[in-house]
Design an enzyme around this catalytic site. Structure first.
Site, PDB file in Angstrom:
ATOM      1  N   GLU A  50       0.846  -1.194   0.000  1.00 15.32           N
ATOM      2  CA  GLU A  50       0.000   0.000   0.000  1.00 15.32           C
ATOM      3  C   GLU A  50       0.880   1.242   0.000  1.00 15.32           C
ATOM      4  O   GLU A  50       1.572   1.525   0.972  1.00 15.32           O
ATOM      5  CB  GLU A  50      -0.913  -0.007   1.225  1.00 15.32           C
ATOM      6  CG  GLU A  50      -1.758   1.256   1.366  1.00 15.32           C
ATOM      7  CD  GLU A  50      -2.503   1.323   2.685  1.00 15.32           C
ATOM      8  OE1 GLU A  50      -2.804   2.452   3.128  1.00 15.32           O
ATOM      9  OE2 GLU A  50      -2.767   0.261   3.292  1.00 15.32           O
ATOM     10  N   ARG A  54       0.376  10.355   0.627  1.00 17.34           N
ATOM     11  CA  ARG A  54       0.774  11.378   1.594  1.00 17.34           C
ATOM     12  C   ARG A  54       1.908  12.241   1.081  1.00 17.34           C
ATOM     13  O   ARG A  54       2.339  13.181   1.772  1.00 17.34           O
ATOM     14  CB  ARG A  54       1.183  10.725   2.917  1.00 17.34           C
ATOM     15  CG  ARG A  54       0.072   9.920   3.570  1.00 17.34           C
ATOM     16  CD  ARG A  54       0.504   9.314   4.882  1.00 17.34           C
ATOM     17  NE  ARG A  54      -0.479   8.382   5.406  1.00 17.34           N
ATOM     18  CZ  ARG A  54      -0.338   7.681   6.515  1.00 17.34           C
ATOM     19  NH1 ARG A  54       0.768   7.801   7.228  1.00 17.34           N
ATOM     20  NH2 ARG A  54      -1.289   6.846   6.913  1.00 17.34           N
ATOM     21  N   THR A  78      -4.721   5.956   1.855  1.00 17.23           N
ATOM     22  CA  THR A  78      -5.126   7.330   2.164  1.00 17.23           C
ATOM     23  C   THR A  78      -5.926   7.923   1.004  1.00 17.23           C
ATOM     24  O   THR A  78      -5.778   9.096   0.663  1.00 17.23           O
ATOM     25  CB  THR A  78      -3.920   8.229   2.522  1.00 17.23           C
ATOM     26  OG1 THR A  78      -2.960   7.489   3.281  1.00 17.23           O
ATOM     27  CG2 THR A  78      -4.366   9.404   3.380  1.00 17.23           C
ATOM     28  N   LYS A 138     -11.126  -1.836   6.397  1.00 15.77           N
ATOM     29  CA  LYS A 138      -9.955  -1.429   7.156  1.00 15.77           C
ATOM     30  C   LYS A 138     -10.431  -0.933   8.521  1.00 15.77           C
ATOM     31  O   LYS A 138     -11.411  -0.192   8.605  1.00 15.77           O
ATOM     32  CB  LYS A 138      -9.220  -0.311   6.423  1.00 15.77           C
ATOM     33  CG  LYS A 138      -8.083   0.326   7.211  1.00 15.77           C
ATOM     34  CD  LYS A 138      -7.401   1.403   6.386  1.00 15.77           C
ATOM     35  CE  LYS A 138      -6.292   2.089   7.164  1.00 15.77           C
ATOM     36  NZ  LYS A 138      -5.522   3.033   6.334  1.00 15.77           N
TER      37      LYS A 138
END
Length: 226
Positions: A50, A54, A78, A138
């Protein structure tokens, strides 16, 4: 451990959660590091990676891994907007992970053609996703939101929900999460320490990944925890 996902169109979320016991959560500041970093993780037995959105380098990192390392199952983390969903899939992301969800984001992820894990931290969010036909999620931020005690409490009334906990998980507590019946895998970044990435110490990262992959012994062949 199952083999890597064959293709986005053939993939499912259970496939994703069963690839390995740990999904490395990677922050890439320099896209030039993406391929050697991913290669070390794959060599260590953690092919599902993953890459979080960011940093400005994230999409280029996903693009490079997808193009140069077919053994890696690279995804985007994210993800919080429908526009990011489109951009990540266009870059080659084979799965999507969000820290939370809205109906608009969920619709975009469902329409993306790749597996996705929407983030939850409350029982109501879990029930709302189950109502919408989503069973794999998640759990974030795992430790701050109640940790293993919270997930264990959910397994009784909501046994159909399956989680990938992320947030505050490391080698010391990962086994506790993987021992839960409603946990398919965990997400973490302990196998990609910032100093090792900065130094290009891919051998160290490969070794840490191999140790994390060894946690597969906590699950049976079907990906269900013992």
């Amino acid at each position: 451990m199952t083999s890597p996902l064959p293709s986005p169109s053939a993939a499912s979320v259970p496939d994703l959660m069963d690839i390995a016991p740990v999904v490395p959560v990677v922050v890439v500041s320099d896209a030039a590091d993406a391929v050697p970093l991913a290669r070390a993780l794959v060599a260590g037995g953690l092919p599902a990676i993953e890459v979080t959105l960011r940093t400005p380098a994230a999409l280029d990192a996903i693009r490079a891994i997808a193009a140069e390392l077919p053994a890696a199952v690279v995804g985007a983390g994210t993800v919080i907007t429908p526009e990011q969903v489109s951009a990540c899939v266009a870059a080659g992301a084979r799965f999507l992970v969000s820290p939370g969800w809205t109906d608009a984001l969920l619709a975009a992820m469902r329409g993306s053609g790749v597996p996705f894990l929407p983030g939850v931290s409350t029982t109501s969010e879990v029930v709302a996703l189950l109502e919408r036909g989503v069973r794999e999620m998640k759990f974030f931020p795992a430790q701050a939101a109640g940790g293993t005690a919270y997930l264990r409490s959910l397994s009784g009334p909501l046994p159909q929900a399956r989680f990938c906990p992320t947030g505050g998980i490391g080698p010391a507590n990962a086994p506790e999460y993987l021992a839960l019946p409603n946990v398919g895998c965990v997400g973490g970044s302990w196998m990609v320490p910032a100093d090792a990435v900065a130094a290009g110490d891919w051998a160290r990262i490969e070794q840490l990944a191999r140790e994390a992959a060894g946690l597969a012994g906590l699950r049976d062949a079907g990906g269900t925890c013992r």
